[in-house]
Design a protein around this motif. Structure first.
Motif, PDB file in Angstrom:
ATOM      1  N   CYS A   7      39.204  50.217  36.217  1.00 53.49           N
ATOM      2  CA  CYS A   7      38.153  51.453  35.785  1.00 53.49           C
ATOM      3  C   CYS A   7      37.722  51.216  34.396  1.00 53.49           C
ATOM      4  O   CYS A   7      37.021  52.531  34.557  1.00 53.49           O
ATOM      5  CB  CYS A   7      38.274  52.305  36.871  1.00 53.49           C
ATOM      6  SG  CYS A   7      40.044  52.980  36.277  1.00 53.49           S
ATOM      7  N   GLY A  44      44.630  56.556  38.980  1.00 51.03           N
ATOM      8  CA  GLY A  44      44.954  56.193  37.442  1.00 51.03           C
ATOM      9  C   GLY A  44      45.881  55.083  37.302  1.00 51.03           C
ATOM     10  O   GLY A  44      46.463  54.982  36.344  1.00 51.03           O
ATOM     11  N   GLU A  45      45.959  53.843  38.310  1.00 44.88           N
ATOM     12  CA  GLU A  45      47.466  52.997  37.839  1.00 44.88           C
ATOM     13  C   GLU A  45      47.009  51.601  37.975  1.00 44.88           C
ATOM     14  O   GLU A  45      47.856  50.849  37.575  1.00 44.88           O
ATOM     15  CB  GLU A  45      47.798  52.999  40.117  1.00 44.88           C
ATOM     16  CG  GLU A  45      48.731  54.774  39.827  1.00 44.88           C
ATOM     17  CD  GLU A  45      49.930  54.701  39.104  1.00 44.88           C
ATOM     18  OE1 GLU A  45      50.905  54.272  38.655  1.00 44.88           O
ATOM     19  OE2 GLU A  45      50.351  56.425  39.503  1.00 44.88           O
ATOM     20  N   CYS A  46      45.556  51.666  38.366  1.00 47.03           N
ATOM     21  CA  CYS A  46      45.902  49.998  38.218  1.00 47.03           C
ATOM     22  C   CYS A  46      44.939  50.065  37.108  1.00 47.03           C
ATOM     23  O   CYS A  46      44.742  48.288  36.585  1.00 47.03           O
ATOM     24  CB  CYS A  46      45.099  49.578  39.328  1.00 47.03           C
ATOM     25  SG  CYS A  46      43.448  50.514  39.539  1.00 47.03           S
ATOM     26  N   GLY A  47      44.009  50.313  35.917  1.00 46.39           N
ATOM     27  CA  GLY A  47      43.304  49.981  35.073  1.00 46.39           C
ATOM     28  C   GLY A  47      41.763  49.041  35.767  1.00 46.39           C
ATOM     29  O   GLY A  47      40.991  49.171  34.924  1.00 46.39           O
ATOM     30  N   CYS A  63      38.236  57.005  36.236  1.00 51.73           N
ATOM     31  CA  CYS A  63      38.509  56.884  37.880  1.00 51.73           C
ATOM     32  C   CYS A  63      39.490  58.870  37.831  1.00 51.73           C
ATOM     33  O   CYS A  63      39.403  59.470  39.026  1.00 51.73           O
ATOM     34  CB  CYS A  63      39.592  56.609  38.790  1.00 51.73           C
ATOM     35  SG  CYS A  63      41.246  56.275  38.408  1.00 51.73           S
ATOM     36  N   CYS A 116      42.076  51.814  42.872  1.00 52.64           N
ATOM     37  CA  CYS A 116      43.100  53.199  43.487  1.00 52.64           C
ATOM     38  C   CYS A 116      42.657  54.045  43.321  1.00 52.64           C
ATOM     39  O   CYS A 116      43.071  55.159  43.573  1.00 52.64           O
ATOM     40  CB  CYS A 116      45.185  52.934  41.889  1.00 52.64           C
ATOM     41  SG  CYS A 116      44.266  53.431  40.783  1.00 52.64           S
ATOM     42  N   GLU A 117      42.215  54.654  41.928  1.00 52.58           N
ATOM     43  CA  GLU A 117      41.296  55.700  42.222  1.00 52.58           C
ATOM     44  C   GLU A 117      42.645  56.860  41.947  1.00 52.58           C
ATOM     45  O   GLU A 117      41.925  58.394  42.487  1.00 52.58           O
ATOM     46  CB  GLU A 117      40.526  56.374  43.424  1.00 52.58           C
ATOM     47  CG  GLU A 117      38.688  56.436  42.989  1.00 52.58           C
ATOM     48  CD  GLU A 117      37.917  57.549  44.621  1.00 52.58           C
ATOM     49  OE1 GLU A 117      38.561  56.966  45.504  1.00 52.58           O
ATOM     50  OE2 GLU A 117      37.721  58.565  44.360  1.00 52.58           O
TER      51      GLU A 117
HETATM   52  S1  FES Z   1      40.343  52.854  39.813  1.00 53.38           S
HETATM   53 FE1  FES Z   1      42.933  52.363  39.769  1.00 53.38          FE
HETATM   54  S2  FES Z   1      42.945  53.062  38.169  1.00 53.38           S
HETATM   55 FE2  FES Z   1      41.023  54.061  37.612  1.00 53.38          FE
END
Ligand code: FES
Ligand code: FES
Lengths: 206, 772
Positions: A48, A43-46, A60, A40-41
């Motif tokens: 990374c 900060g929503e999906c975790g 990210c 997602c880049e």
């Molecule tokens: S890529 Fe989704 S939180 Fe970083």
């Protein structure tokens, strides 16, 4: 610009880094460590999630420059990180295994130099040991497409480091920043419970 | 392959030492690679001297392109190519069912996000900036955004030469004018759902010395992508080679092309490897979504609760290009009664072109929409009849031998009433929570919005029917190559198919089948690619059935060759021979030989296809067909919810499923599929909707398009029953889609049960519950 930081116990350097490049981008594209995922880049999906001086962060959202001089642990180094933590716990007489590297101090330099990511023999999957949480994810069926897995492993490992026997509500709270689209999370809960139970057994046995 | 170039990190043979045949739950062969971060997803690929591709997309839902000037972009340092439709070497048109989609827009753009031009540059940021330098002159046009109007208003402009109706299909049986004692009707709408697979679209194209190209990618169907891409590139099929890389989920969203043609064009044009990776924002525009629908439903029943008739009109918004819209209309109308016996039926379905985002395949294709309407209607009818909703469903449930409204006879077990009963017999979660309640268990969670005040509990049921495999005359066969040989003193089977492992576990299943059929432990899965025959798509819950069948056939062919050999050598009849534990066993004389000795240095390799039973199209006037679908699958859900009626917040407390899977080839993976599918269905009930206004997507991010987190997902008890289908390999019945379909209406019914509201739109939003 040039950035220097330690990744999985190894000093790394990257040149020609653009101002806007994230820690995630530098790990994946400049340091040959694509284990941390970009879903997602924002900060929503975790996906990374890595440890930055011990603290789980969305890489990210961290500018690469912010990691300067610090210690990063990614999924590629998780097995060795866990092993080293366990050894430190035994050496230091910490019964729970939860006091090895908690807080923001991360791995001590001494310890960091004793280990480095070796990786598994990717042809056979043998050779490198898995950390308890990695093993539990495979066994419990917590991995389907696996894209969420690296981030979840780092987050779950950190949970078990600070909370040896988390309740289901604790697990849900700790992993609430990690999206998984495949599993419905039930088997992820199973995996964390399994790793926690095994950790408890090891502590009892020792 | 002699002239194939591979990226630095590349898809590899999966050959972990794992055991387990059919009916066991062996570990995934890719599990270790996935937990160590070494698994090569398509976005992880890298090649020396690689460029990054980027796609310029239309900002307008509908516009005429007056001109495109890529000159300013090309002047940027680090930019290697800027391409438009003029650079498409072959046919600039593709599509799954109808070729109507340009690889790069030509003349018009028909949706916001349509690809217009491509850039290749030495850094993704350079590519992004160069994209902004491309000058496109648009004449903005009034978009068509109302699908119902698109169906009936001839004065609207035609978005495609054939008009705006992609497909109209009626299904009529009995007397559509029949009268009933009790009648319920409503109009239901279902929002646009996104597959939201976590691994965005990506791939690496590498130009080859023979003038062709190798593409390493994530997809659901290699051969379909390959056919369409080769045509657009104007290259013979053999010069375009596709290899499957790690796939971060699919759920239908990878059935259409995304970056395939684009990456290959850029690689061929620049002579360098080109990688394209979408970010999440682009991914929302880069793949099709689930068709939103508007559905008019009327049910008539006798006083004692027997269904007399169903009348329905359904409108499916296909958006700008056809994709799977024709199939959605076929599935929805042929399954539009739900799993119920209804003597009199008139169902009409329209699939439309509009300037909304294109819609296509998503898990539960064309069955999700009517299931929501039908299951809502069944609860409404139960209320009108003052009858228990489960009992009403059971009273009308189809059974094996029933003739559907299309004329198709259900020729295998259809345990609809039983599934409901099993759910009903499961214990309910306790009403009384711990005191004081943990807010994490309540609606609103850690937002701490309620401690139990204004909170009501509801329980809802649903049961659904879904077709398995492709329908209406499609021959979606699969191919498998199996090679048996002795390696290092051990018999080893190598399985090579093009079946897309998207996370569901088809690699594990192929190994299990080979272990069982060949009596060996070690089975290696070769990476899927286009060097073996088509396997069809990882969709329609079909891979275990069809590729499973192909692997079984290929194993049997290998066994036949082997047994001939053994029979000659030992003077036995091949019919008496079997394989077990790496040995050849005779029913007459016992163990004959080690498999390794019989094989010697001689590998046995056979390639076989598997074709399912033939199906037939629906006639255009009444939708009748001797067999529309290969197989039907059924699942039922029970949802328990707590609703904060003051704030309109919903907490799903428990979501239990009962499903018939025919034969659970891998029981643990079956449960995993059902839990994952149920969660996507839950998402559609309470949070997932792409908001489209005037043809534009307003929430293309995980910040605004919400999918269930671990906090939103309740404990799920999964009850699997196995009633073998005599027509399928091992009796299997497709697993992946049904739970996604039945979860949504169960949750909706539970919220209705709690609130008494009619809730005619899914997903439910707080304002639907608290009215403000
Ligand atoms: S890529 Fe989704 S939180 Fe970083
Ligand atoms: S396993 Fe696919 S996203 Fe979690």
């Amino acid at each position: 610009m040039r950035v220097n930081f330690t990744v999985n116990g190894r000093k790394q350097e990257a040149d020609d880094v653009w101002e806007g490049e994230s820690l995630l981008y530098v790990l994946r594209e400049r340091m040959g460590l694509p284990g941390s995922k970009n879903a997602c880049e924002q900060g929503e999906c975790g996906s990374c999630t890595v440890r930055l001086d011990g603290v789980p962060v969305c890489s990210c959202l961290v500018a690469a420059g912010q990691a300067e001089g610090r210690e990063v642990v990614t999924v590629e180094g998780l097995a060795d990180f866990a092993k080293q933590r366990e050894q430190a716990a035994h050496a230091g007489g910490c019964a729970s295994g939860a006091c090895g590297t908690s807080g923001t101090s991360g791995t001590s330099l001494d310890a960091a130099q004793q280990w480095s990511a070796k990786g598994t023999d990717s042809q056979t999957g043998e050779g490198g040991d898995l950390s308890p949480i990695q093993q539990a994810f495979i066994e419990a069926g917590a991995v389907q497409c696996g894209f969420c897995t690296p981030g979840l492993l780092v987050a779950a490992d950190e949970l078990l480091e600070r909370e040896a026997s988390p309740s289901d509500a604790d697990i849900r709270e700790a992993l609430s920043g990690n999206l998984c689209r495949c599993t419905g999370y039930e088997k992820i809960l199973d995996a964390v419970r399994l790793a926690a139970a095994r950790q408890a057994e090891t502590v009892e046995a020792s | 392959m002699s002239n194939q170039t591979s990226p630095a990190r590349t898809p590899q043979d999966l050959n972990d030492a794992i055991t387990g045949g059919i009916g066991d739950s062996p570990l995934r062969p890719d599990g270790t690679l996935k937990v160590t971060g070494e698994f090569a997803y398509s976005s992880d690929l890298w090649a020396e001297d690689m460029l990054w591709g980027a796609t310029l997309r239309s900002p307008h839902p509908y516009a005429r392109i007056k001109s495109i000037d890529v000159g300013p972009a090309l002047k940027q340092p680090g930019v290697y190519a800027a391409l438009t439709h003029k650079d498409v070497p072959g046919e600039n048109i593709y599509g799954l069912k109808i070729a109507d989609t340009p690889a790069l827009a030509e003349g018009y753009v028909r949706y916001q996000g349509e690809p217009v031009a491509l850039i290749a540059a030495d850094h993704p940021e350079t590519a992004r900036r160069a994209m902004e330098k491309i000058v496109v002159d648009y004449e903005v046009l009034e978009p068509i955004t109302d699908p119902e109007r698109a169906a009936h208003d001839d004065t609207l402009p035609k978005l495609h030469p054939e008009g705006n109706v992609v497909r109209y299909q009626p299904v009529i049986c009995g007397d559509p004018e029949a009268k009933a004692d009790v009648v319920v009707s409503d109009v239901y709408t279902l929002g646009m759902q996104d597959q939201a697979f976590l691994g965005p679209e990506s791939g690496l194209a590498i130009p080859a010395e023979d003038g062709g190209v190798d593409l390493f990618l994530a997809t659901q169907h290699l051969h379909s992508d390959h056919r369409q891409t080769a045509r657009a590139l104007g290259l013979p099929a053999e010069k375009v080679r596709f290899t499957m890389s790690g796939v971060g989920g699919a759920f239908g969203g990878r059935e259409d092309l995304s970056m395939q043609i684009h990456a290959c064009m850029l690689a061929l044009h620049t002579g360098k490897p080109v990688k394209i990776v979408y970010d999440r924002f682009e991914s929302f525009f880069g793949h099709v979504h689930r068709h939103p629908a508007k559905m008019y439903y009327e049910h008539g029943a006798t006083k004692d609760g027997k269904l007399v008739y169903v009348k329905a009109k359904m409108y499916f918004d296909g958006g700008a290009y056809a994709s799977k819209t024709p199939v959605v209309v076929g599935n929805a109308t042929s399954l539009g009664t739900g799993p119920y016996q209804v003597p009199n039926v008139k169902i009409e379905g329209w699939g439309l072109y509009t300037n909304n985002p294109p819609c296509g395949a998503m898990r539960g294709l064309g069955a999700v929409q009517p299931a929501y309407a039908v299951e809502s209607q069944m609860d409404k009818l139960a209320k009108a009849l003052d009858m228990d909703p489960v009992e009403l469903r059971q009273r009308n449930a189809v059974e094996q031998g029933y003739t559907m409204h299309t004329g198709q006879v259900l020729d295998s077990p259809a345990p609809v009433a039983e599934l409901l009963q099993r759910l009903k017999d499961m214990p309910l979660p306790p009403e009384n929570r711990t005191e004081p309640a943990d807010v994490r268990d309540l609606p609103g969670g850690v937002s701490n919005t309620t401690h139990g005040e204004g909170m009501v509990r509801g329980v809802g049921y649903s049961v659904i029917i879904k077709n398995v495999c492709y329908a209406e005359g499609a021959d979606d066969y699969s191919t498998a190559r199996v090679r048996l040989e002795a390696i290092g003193g051990e018999p080893v089977a190598l399985v090579h198919s093009a079946a897309a492992e998207v996370g569901q576990g088809v690699d594990t299943v192929q190994q299990q089948i080979a272990r069982t059929e060949l009596g060996v432990e070690r089975v290696t899965i070769h990476p899927s690619d286009t060097q073996v025959g088509d396997a069809g798509s990882s969709s329609a819950s079909r891979q275990t059935y069809i590729t499973g069948g192909a692997v079984k056939n290929a194993c049997e062919a290998v066994r036949e060759v082997l047994f001939e050999r053994v029979a000659q050598r030992f003077g036995e009849s091949p019919a008496d021979l079997s394989l077990s534990g790496g040995k050849v066993v005779s029913a007459v004389t016992g163990v004959l030989a080690d498999l390794v000795d019989v094989l010697g240095d001689d590998a046995i390799e056979e390639t076989r296809e598997y074709h399912h039973l033939p199906t037939y199209g629906m006639d255009p006037e009444a939708g009748q067909s001797q067999r529309v679908h290969v197989q039907h699958a059924y699942s039922a859900h029970r949802a328990v919810v707590d609703v904060d009626t003051e704030l309109g917040l919903v907490k799903v407390v428990q979501l239990d499923c009962s499903q018939d899977v025919g034969k659970a080839v891998n029981p643990d993976a079956v449960v995993g599929q059902i839990q994952g599918g149920s969660t996507q269905g839950l998402g559609l009930a309470v949070m997932e909707e792409i908001q489209v206004k005037d043809g534009k997507i307003r929430n293309p991010s995980f910040t605004d398009y919400l999918i269930p987190t671990i906090l939103d997902t309740p404990p799920m008890t999964v009850d699997v029953i196995e009633k073998a289908d005599p027509n399928s390999p091992y009796g299997v019945r497709g697993v992946g889609e049904p739970p996604t379909i039945s979860a949504t209406p169960a949750v909706m019914n539970a919220i209705r049960n709690a609130t008494g509201l009619s809730l005619t739109h899914a997903p439910v939003k707080p304002e639907h519950i608290c009215g403000s």
